[in-house]
Motif scaffolding. Structure first.
Motif, PDB file in Angstrom:
ATOM      1  N   VAL A  35       0.863  -1.180   0.000  1.00 34.51           N
ATOM      2  CA  VAL A  35       0.000   0.000   0.000  1.00 34.51           C
ATOM      3  C   VAL A  35       0.895   1.225   0.000  1.00 34.51           C
ATOM      4  O   VAL A  35       1.484   1.605   1.022  1.00 34.51           O
ATOM      5  CB  VAL A  35      -0.927   0.021   1.229  1.00 34.51           C
ATOM      6  N   ARG A  36       1.017   1.847  -1.177  1.00 29.10           N
ATOM      7  CA  ARG A  36       1.835   3.042  -1.336  1.00 29.10           C
ATOM      8  C   ARG A  36       1.421   3.733  -2.625  1.00 29.10           C
ATOM      9  O   ARG A  36       0.859   3.108  -3.538  1.00 29.10           O
ATOM     10  CB  ARG A  36       3.325   2.714  -1.354  1.00 29.10           C
ATOM     11  N   THR A  37       1.698   4.995  -2.716  1.00 27.77           N
ATOM     12  CA  THR A  37       1.278   5.797  -3.858  1.00 27.77           C
ATOM     13  C   THR A  37       1.894   5.267  -5.151  1.00 27.77           C
ATOM     14  O   THR A  37       3.110   5.032  -5.221  1.00 27.77           O
ATOM     15  CB  THR A  37       1.682   7.264  -3.664  1.00 27.77           C
ATOM     16  N   GLY A  38       1.021   5.039  -6.137  1.00 27.71           N
ATOM     17  CA  GLY A  38       1.479   4.602  -7.446  1.00 27.71           C
ATOM     18  C   GLY A  38       1.574   3.106  -7.623  1.00 27.71           C
ATOM     19  O   GLY A  38       1.849   2.633  -8.735  1.00 27.71           O
ATOM     20  N   GLU A  39       1.361   2.337  -6.595  1.00 34.92           N
ATOM     21  CA  GLU A  39       1.437   0.879  -6.695  1.00 34.92           C
ATOM     22  C   GLU A  39       0.406   0.362  -7.699  1.00 34.92           C
ATOM     23  O   GLU A  39      -0.732   0.815  -7.725  1.00 34.92           O
ATOM     24  CB  GLU A  39       1.197   0.253  -5.313  1.00 34.92           C
ATOM     25  N   ARG A  40       0.807  -0.585  -8.555  1.00 39.73           N
ATOM     26  CA  ARG A  40      -0.070  -1.218  -9.544  1.00 39.73           C
ATOM     27  C   ARG A  40      -0.799  -0.177 -10.409  1.00 39.73           C
ATOM     28  O   ARG A  40      -1.989  -0.315 -10.712  1.00 39.73           O
ATOM     29  CB  ARG A  40      -1.094  -2.131  -8.857  1.00 39.73           C
ATOM     30  N   ASN A  41      -0.089   0.873 -10.737  1.00 41.72           N
ATOM     31  CA  ASN A  41      -0.670   1.952 -11.547  1.00 41.72           C
ATOM     32  C   ASN A  41      -1.919   2.548 -10.897  1.00 41.72           C
ATOM     33  O   ASN A  41      -2.831   3.016 -11.581  1.00 41.72           O
ATOM     34  CB  ASN A  41      -0.996   1.463 -12.958  1.00 41.72           C
ATOM     35  N   ALA A  42      -1.944   2.511  -9.572  1.00 43.25           N
ATOM     36  CA  ALA A  42      -3.050   3.107  -8.795  1.00 43.25           C
ATOM     37  C   ALA A  42      -4.409   2.600  -9.256  1.00 43.25           C
ATOM     38  O   ALA A  42      -5.357   3.369  -9.434  1.00 43.25           O
ATOM     39  CB  ALA A  42      -2.983   4.628  -8.870  1.00 43.25           C
ATOM     40  N   ASN A  43      -4.524   1.250  -9.433  1.00 45.69           N
ATOM     41  CA  ASN A  43      -5.820   0.685  -9.833  1.00 45.69           C
ATOM     42  C   ASN A  43      -6.747   0.476  -8.650  1.00 45.69           C
ATOM     43  O   ASN A  43      -7.775  -0.179  -8.758  1.00 45.69           O
ATOM     44  CB  ASN A  43      -5.619  -0.632 -10.597  1.00 45.69           C
ATOM     45  N   ASN A  44      -6.373   1.029  -7.510  1.00 47.89           N
ATOM     46  CA  ASN A  44      -7.199   1.008  -6.307  1.00 47.89           C
ATOM     47  C   ASN A  44      -6.937   2.315  -5.575  1.00 47.89           C
ATOM     48  O   ASN A  44      -5.797   2.794  -5.530  1.00 47.89           O
ATOM     49  CB  ASN A  44      -6.827  -0.200  -5.427  1.00 47.89           C
ATOM     50  N   VAL A  45      -7.991   2.912  -5.020  1.00 46.51           N
ATOM     51  CA  VAL A  45      -7.829   4.198  -4.340  1.00 46.51           C
ATOM     52  C   VAL A  45      -6.824   4.111  -3.193  1.00 46.51           C
ATOM     53  O   VAL A  45      -6.214   5.109  -2.808  1.00 46.51           O
ATOM     54  CB  VAL A  45      -9.204   4.715  -3.831  1.00 46.51           C
ATOM     55  N   ALA A  46      -6.594   2.900  -2.658  1.00 42.11           N
ATOM     56  CA  ALA A  46      -5.606   2.736  -1.595  1.00 42.11           C
ATOM     57  C   ALA A  46      -4.203   3.071  -2.087  1.00 42.11           C
ATOM     58  O   ALA A  46      -3.329   3.430  -1.288  1.00 42.11           O
ATOM     59  CB  ALA A  46      -5.642   1.305  -1.065  1.00 42.11           C
ATOM     60  N   TYR A  47      -3.971   2.965  -3.415  1.00 37.78           N
ATOM     61  CA  TYR A  47      -2.650   3.230  -3.972  1.00 37.78           C
ATOM     62  C   TYR A  47      -2.481   4.689  -4.398  1.00 37.78           C
ATOM     63  O   TYR A  47      -1.721   5.000  -5.306  1.00 37.78           O
ATOM     64  CB  TYR A  47      -2.400   2.299  -5.160  1.00 37.78           C
ATOM     65  N   THR A  48      -3.232   5.563  -3.739  1.00 40.18           N
ATOM     66  CA  THR A  48      -3.102   7.000  -3.943  1.00 40.18           C
ATOM     67  C   THR A  48      -2.848   7.635  -2.582  1.00 40.18           C
ATOM     68  O   THR A  48      -2.722   6.937  -1.561  1.00 40.18           O
ATOM     69  CB  THR A  48      -4.387   7.590  -4.561  1.00 40.18           C
ATOM     70  N   SER A  49      -2.808   8.942  -2.553  1.00 42.77           N
ATOM     71  CA  SER A  49      -2.655   9.649  -1.277  1.00 42.77           C
ATOM     72  C   SER A  49      -3.995  10.175  -0.764  1.00 42.77           C
ATOM     73  O   SER A  49      -4.035  10.919   0.222  1.00 42.77           O
ATOM     74  CB  SER A  49      -1.668  10.810  -1.433  1.00 42.77           C
ATOM     75  N   SER A  50      -5.080   9.786  -1.423  1.00 41.26           N
ATOM     76  CA  SER A  50      -6.406  10.273  -1.037  1.00 41.26           C
ATOM     77  C   SER A  50      -6.865   9.638   0.267  1.00 41.26           C
ATOM     78  O   SER A  50      -6.399   8.567   0.665  1.00 41.26           O
ATOM     79  CB  SER A  50      -7.422   9.964  -2.142  1.00 41.26           C
ATOM     80  N   ALA A  51      -7.822  10.295   0.915  1.00 45.68           N
ATOM     81  CA  ALA A  51      -8.425   9.728   2.124  1.00 45.68           C
ATOM     82  C   ALA A  51      -9.238   8.493   1.763  1.00 45.68           C
ATOM     83  O   ALA A  51      -9.798   8.386   0.660  1.00 45.68           O
ATOM     84  CB  ALA A  51      -9.310  10.765   2.794  1.00 45.68           C
ATOM     85  N   LEU A  52      -9.289   7.548   2.674  1.00 42.61           N
ATOM     86  CA  LEU A  52     -10.119   6.353   2.518  1.00 42.61           C
ATOM     87  C   LEU A  52     -11.194   6.379   3.604  1.00 42.61           C
ATOM     88  O   LEU A  52     -10.868   6.416   4.794  1.00 42.61           O
ATOM     89  CB  LEU A  52      -9.282   5.080   2.665  1.00 42.61           C
TER      90      LEU A  52
END
Length: 471
Positions: free
Chosen positions: A228-245
């Motif tokens: 779980v980190r920014t840009g992981e897997r081309n950000a195909n999940n909101v968890a792979y961004t810096s946005s709030a969950l």
């Protein structure tokens, strides 16, 4: 019908502290019971020769009563009387079972301090049963129990005594933190997965296998171990961004969602602003919704939502109500809450009759205000104040593993930012995670609990897997 019938029955007492052999008591009782093949779970069934030790005639505080039955075919059965009383076919027993196992706000993790249940006499009694040596782990200032990694996993890879403590507080509180967990990187200053140790050797994998009896689960979409980190897997999940969950459960579109989720913080740079992890007990919140908004509670037990996962390589859907109750003929307000299904980022179109849509969304809004501390609506202060009091929030530190029951707890994250120009290592936020199966993990715990206290069963809180627990 050809089945053996009861030939004789008597109450015997077993000294649970000693191993001296003695004779059975001669006290007789009338048992209007069924035949041997219809009976509820016996402690033991023997043939014509019945080994039985430590039976006593006199009853004292250290003696436990058992029902001894001799059948017409010369076989015998022994039943724990307390067990039989607990499962009598009456409303009183049913209500007592529900009160012992249903998750309530008193059991929930909080914004400040440990669960309120820790201040009750019931908590003291349970601790005395499970930890007679008074060595129970204490809750830290953040409200969760912290377990040292080395007390669970030895240097030789063997599981240690701390494993039971870890499991006990996962199932009691819904979440724990494992501290002093080794880094999975061979170079601690790097964030390159290519220099990480093999997945199966990662500390988070060892913890998962320890609590589950040997297996990691639900690896089809993101792998057995995910990052779980920014840009992981081309950000195909909101968890792979810096946005709030927002608060949610993972993989709600599975028929059998993950049980435990483990998140190992391997990097949290000093220049990361925000990024706190959050938890709220969804089952306790459902209990509170029933108290505050009974109509909304009823709606969410009846109207199925649609959970979806649609992207390259994934096409999954599952429909079910947000709140599941024990199968029972009594009113829905008298039935145990056995599961909550909540994952707003992964919800699809409703498939409801038109007349149910408005009612569903009104109920949905009530529950969301109870769960999401960021949805403070002035007209719904009772819901918002609950979310505020029972939302746990904390920025994880490198070396900590947050383990929580994905069936019971909703997790989320505050959005985060990193200023331009900071050193790469100072702006990293990186968690390494995996899942375990709920049934495997629960079994590991219950076997350990039985080994500790075979004659004093401790009630296990409902784990959110859609059924009640029979001890």
């Amino acid at each position: 019908n050809g089945r053996p019938t009861i030939h004789d029955a008597k109450i015997v007492y077993c000294d649970i502290d000693k191993e001296e052999s003695s004779k059975l008591s001669t006290e007789r009782i009338n048992v209007p019971g069924p035949t041997v093949n219809d009976c509820c779970h016996p402690l033991a069934i023997y043939g014509t020769h019945s080994p039985w030790v430590s039976a006593k005639v006199d009853e004292t505080e250290s003696f436990r009563p058992y029902l001894f039955i001799a059948w017409s075919d010369k076989s015998t059965s022994i039943y724990d009387v307390e067990w039989l009383e607990r499962f009598q076919y009456n409303d009183k027993s049913r209500l007592e079972r529900r009160e012992r196992s249903e998750v309530q706000p008193i059991h929930a993790v909080r914004k400040n301090g440990p669960p309120l249940w820790n201040d009750t006499a019931a908590f003291d009694i349970e601790c005395n049963v499970i930890y007679p040596a008074k060595d129970a782990p204490e809750h830290a200032a953040d409200g969760l129990v912290h377990i040292d990694y080395n007390s669970v996993i030895g240097q030789d890879g063997e599981f240690r005594d701390g494993l039971f403590n870890l499991l006990h507080f996962i199932f009691r509180d819904g979440a724990v933190i494992v501290s002093n967990t080794p880094s999975p990187f061979s170079d601690h200053n790097s964030d390159d997965v290519n220099i990480m140790i093999e997945d199966e050797s990662m500390p988070v994998a060892k913890l998962a296998k320890a609590i589950s009896g040997g297996a990691i689960s639900h690896g089809m979409l993101y792998g057995d171990i995910f990052h779980v980190r920014t840009g992981e897997r081309n950000a195909n999940n909101v968890a792979y961004t810096s946005s709030a969950l927002c608060p949610h459960q993972d993989l709600a579109y599975y028929e059998s969602t993950p049980g435990m989720q483990l998140l190992h913080c391997v990097a949290m740079g000093k220049d990361v602003v925000g990024g706190e992890s959050t938890l709220i007990d969804a089952m306790a919140a459902a209990y509170q919704l029933r108290e505050l908004r009974p109509k909304s509670f009823e709606t969410l037990t009846k109207c199925p939502a649609t959970f979806v996962k649609q992207r390259d390589g994934a096409c999954m859907t599952y429909r079910r109500p947000h709140i599941a109750l024990a199968e029972d003929r009594c009113s829905i307000f008298d039935r145990e809450i056995t599961a909550v299904h909540w994952s707003p980022p992964f919800e699809g179109p409703l498939c409801l009759p038109p007349e149910d849509v408005d009612e569903y969304y009104e109920a949905y809004a009530d529950f969301e205000r109870l769960l999401n501390v960021d949805m403070d609506v002035p007209s719904e202060k009772d819901l918002a104040s609950y979310a505020d009091e029972f939302t746990w929030k904390r920025k994880l530190k490198p070396g900590e593993v947050l383990i929580f029951n994905n069936r019971r707890m909703l997790h989320g994250r505050n959005g985060f930012t990193v200023a331009d120009g900071v050193k790469p290592q100072d702006g990293r936020r990186h968690l390494v995670g995996c899942y375990t199966n709920i049934d495997d993990t629960l079994n590991t715990y219950r076997v350990g609990l039985r080994e500790r206290q075979p004659c004093s069963p401790v009630s296990v809180l409902n784990v959110g897997n859609g059924t009640t627990i029979v001890p």
